[in-house]
Write a protein that holds these residues in place. Structure first.
Motif: not given
Length: 734
Positions: A361, A364, A368-369, A403, A547-548, A551, A575, A595-597
């Motif tokens: 976290e 990122t 989330e995106l 959001t 940032r959702c 989510d 997301s 997705l940021t991940e």
């Protein structure tokens, strides 16, 4: 697009209209991004005219004899006043081709296990050969050969073999390097993102490799011969190669292993207060100290004979396990080399897992995106009014409730992330708005002491840091630590670099903070005010962090009713769905959300893939160690053929002797793996429990299991030699 092996793998923000034919795939495989055709200037002017003119690039070839200064003199007004930028493309290309990754260093690093195992194996085999000729060495010493002359004689003999081996190794090294290049272009392409690496070998590099290899071999041989040359001639004539000095030295240094363990403990406690790679390195160092302490402790016990006492291990006096333990002391130096081969390699394989990274976290920023657009957006996606201006309906506006979307201005530039192997001269620059509030989420690798709280680091971006030597204002910037260290080669906080602004004028940037393994890797973050001063014509936003908050998660309750009504909160988008909505509505802008991940995992895959490569080649070094163990065990069987024959005479069956010899080999192999793995766990487990490691336990267990199987198969060769020894010749000593 450019790093994909197939056209069907392209990740495009739009759908291809034309079908992908096999001829297109063949062209991509052969020529990649090379244009399929070059047309004449007249045809291009006819086909693609614009209301602004037809020329966008002027090329001044070196053969024309026109320099940049001559061009400035001929053109009035100044070229820069008309927006013309003079680019020395050849020098820029040469500078970029130097790259960000020193592959020669990586190759040496990858091969470290093999080289370390080879050095230990050379020492082991040479010592075995010298011990088999101990009587000859004693005879030469008896007839007047001094120790120095004996060393020169043996080294001269060994040098001939080393020269031949180094000569063969040069050609084997070329084949090995070609295999590595193939692996980095196929199996491990995530580490380079570049499937077009080529082998480059020069006569100088081959000569250097030959010389270094020969020198390492000779130094290893000289070290192995050093102790043998100190043994008295009478003892050598009897075939005894042990020295009393070894036992005395072991007794004199009993304090050393406990001291190493104590230092390892203090280093481990200190490492808890560190972060990032410094913490992983400290844990790695503590594990290495424990490894050294365990090997030294085993070495001392072997030389004092404690391993030979069955009660020390809880073993039956003259059972097979007891005999195997006693035989371990027969040649302490040989035993410790055999155990060390397996211990060092297994330690490095397991301990390197502490450096594997997984998306967090903090990496990122809690978003989330992450999204980009080819065309700038001039309305704020974070507000209902801005979304309406961009064509979003009322239902979609409700779905965006809660959001957070942060938009950033972007100055296009070269990719400075770890996915780009070329040297970056003008990285992508991002303008951070003043209301950016993700400072509590992103993790810091380093930041200036004057920043105070976390949010103050971002506030520094809106200030100036004085002037540089040329009187230009110094602009503060934040960037990812990997971008600073590997792509831009910046030394850390306070480091400066120069970029060009919109007017092709130099601007000095200074590092005031570095993010730790963040999704913003490859970007230089400056305050929006400074950004607009550097690039006043830049309009709109092209980078977005989303940032959702909800989510798409619910409270787990379901009343089983579906009345078809939209209750607002339940309609909030997850997301993945939000990315689909944004890309669909903003398709004309070239909007692409991921997705940021996933994005961060792509960055981290570079380091993780290098580690996987490192561990795979380390496994080869471990297999080489098992080969040395098998050779040592085979030599031990040949030396003990009389003893084994006597055991057969007193009633031991061949199967029983085979179990004993295989047990000795297995004991040494498992001892090495156990010592190495235990020391590695000292390094890995604290890092793992601090949630900073992503250790692939399954892969590690598979590697160690494969090595155990290979070691048992190698030991079986010694077993075959043991059970096939002819009885009567062995009793006679033939």
């Amino acid at each position: 697009v450019t790093d994909q092996r197939s056209i069907s793998d392209w990740d495009l923000p739009f759908e291809l209209v034309e079908p992908i034919r096999q001829v297109d795939e063949d062209y991509w495989d052969e020529y990649s991004t090379t244009p399929k055709a070059f047309v004449s200037y007249a045809l291009a002017k006819k086909l693609w005219p614009t209301r602004w003119g037809t020329d966008s690039v002027l090329r001044l070839p070196a053969s024309a004899g026109v320099s940049a200064d001559d061009f400035r003199q001929r053109v009035r007004p100044e070229p820069t006043d008309m927006g013309i930028m003079l680019l020395p493309v050849r020098s820029q290309g040469l500078a970029a081709s130097r790259g960000t990754t020193a592959f020669e260093g990586l190759f040496l690093g990858f091969s470290f296990f093999l080289m370390a195992s080879a050095v230990m194996l050379i020492a082991l085999l040479f010592r075995l050969g010298a011990e088999s000729r101990a009587t000859e060495l004693g005879l030469l010493a008896s007839v007047g050969f001094c120790p120095a002359r004996l060393r020169r004689l043996w080294l001269s003999e060994a040098a001939l073999i080393a020269i031949a081996g180094a000569f063969v190794g040069v050609f084997a090294g070329i084949a090995y390097a070609r295999l590595m290049i193939h692996g980095l272009s196929t199996w491990w392409v995530a580490a380079t993102v570049t499937p077009f690496l080529k082998l480059h070998a020069t006569p100088m590099s081959l000569a250097l490799g030959f010389g270094i290899g020969l020198m390492v071999a000779l130094l290893t041989l000289a070290w192995a011969l050093r102790k043998l040359s100190k043994i008295p001639a009478r003892q050598l004539l009897a075939g005894d190669c042990t020295t009393s000095a070894e036992i005395a030295g072991a007794a004199a240094r009993r304090w050393l292993p406990p001291t190493l363990v104590a230092v390892a403990g203090m280093l481990g406690i200190f490492a808890v207060k560190l972060e990032g790679e410094a913490q992983a390195g400290a844990f790695f160092g503590s594990g290495a100290l424990v490894l050294g302490a365990l090997l030294m402790g085993l070495r001392q016990r072997l030389r004092r004979g404690e391993i030979a006492k069955p009660q020390a291990l809880g073993l039956a006096g003259l059972g097979l396990a007891g005999l195997a333990a006693r035989n371990a002391r027969r040649n302490p130096g040989r035993t410790i080399l055999s155990v060390g081969l397996a211990a060092v390699a297994s330690f490095l394989i397991v301990a390197l897992s502490a450096f594997r990274l997984a998306p967090t976290e903090q990496g990122t920023g809690g978003f989330e995106l992450i999204a980009t657009s080819d065309q700038p957006l001039h309305f704020d996606l974070n507000t209902s009014q801005g979304r309406e201006e961009l064509g979003f309906g009322s239902r979609e506006n409700e779905q965006f409730a809660g959001t957070e979307i942060y938009g950033f201005r972007v100055r296009a530039g070269e990719d400075a992330s770890c996915l780009n192997l070329y040297q970056t001269a003008q990285p992508q620059i991002v303008g951070v708005p003043s209301d950016f509030s993700a400072e509590r989420q992103f993790g810091w690798a380093a930041r200036t002491d004057s920043a105070g709280a976390n949010d103050a680091t971002w506030e520094l971006l809106a200030t100036d840091l004085g002037a540089d030597e040329a009187g230009r204002p110094v602009v503060p910037m934040v960037l990812d630590k990997n971008t600073a260290a590997y792509s831009l080669h910046l030394s850390g906080l306070g480091a400066r670099m120069t970029v060009d602004d919109a007017f092709d004028q130099p601007v000095t940037l200074e590092v005031v903070g570095m993010l730790a393994n963040s999704v913003l890797q490859g970007k230089l973050l400056v305050g929006e005010t400074n950004f607009l001063r550097m690039f006043p014509s830049s309009s709109g936003q092209q980078l977005f962090l989303i940032r959702c908050k909800d989510d798409g998660k619910d409270d787990g309750k379901d009343d089983g009713k579906d009345d078809g009504k939209d209750d607002g909160g339940s309609a909030k988008l997850a997301s993945g769905d939000m990315a689909t909505v944004l890309e669909g509505q903003l398709e004309d802008y070239g909007f692409d959300a991921v997705l940021t991940e996933e994005r961060l995992a792509g960055f981290l895959a570079v380091q993780n893939t290098y580690l996987s490569t490192f561990q795979s080649l380390g496994a080869l070094g471990l297999l080489l160690g098992t080969l040395g163990l098998a050779v040592a065990q085979l030599r031990s069987v040949l030396e003990r053929r009389g003893e084994l024959a006597l055991l057969r005479c007193v009633g031991f069956r061949r199967a029983r002797l085979a179990q004993m010899v295989l047990g000795e080999n297995t004991t040494l192999l498992l001892s090495g793996l156990g010592i190495g793995t235990f020391a590695a766990l000292v390094a890995v487990l604290p890092h793992y429990f601090l949630q900073a490691a992503d250790t692939p336990w399954g892969t590690l267990l598979g590697l160690l299991a494969a090595v155990i199987v290979a070691g048992l198969l190698a030991g079986w060769l010694a077993v075959r030699a043991a059970v096939r020894v002819p009885l009567l010749p062995a009793l006679r000593g033939d």
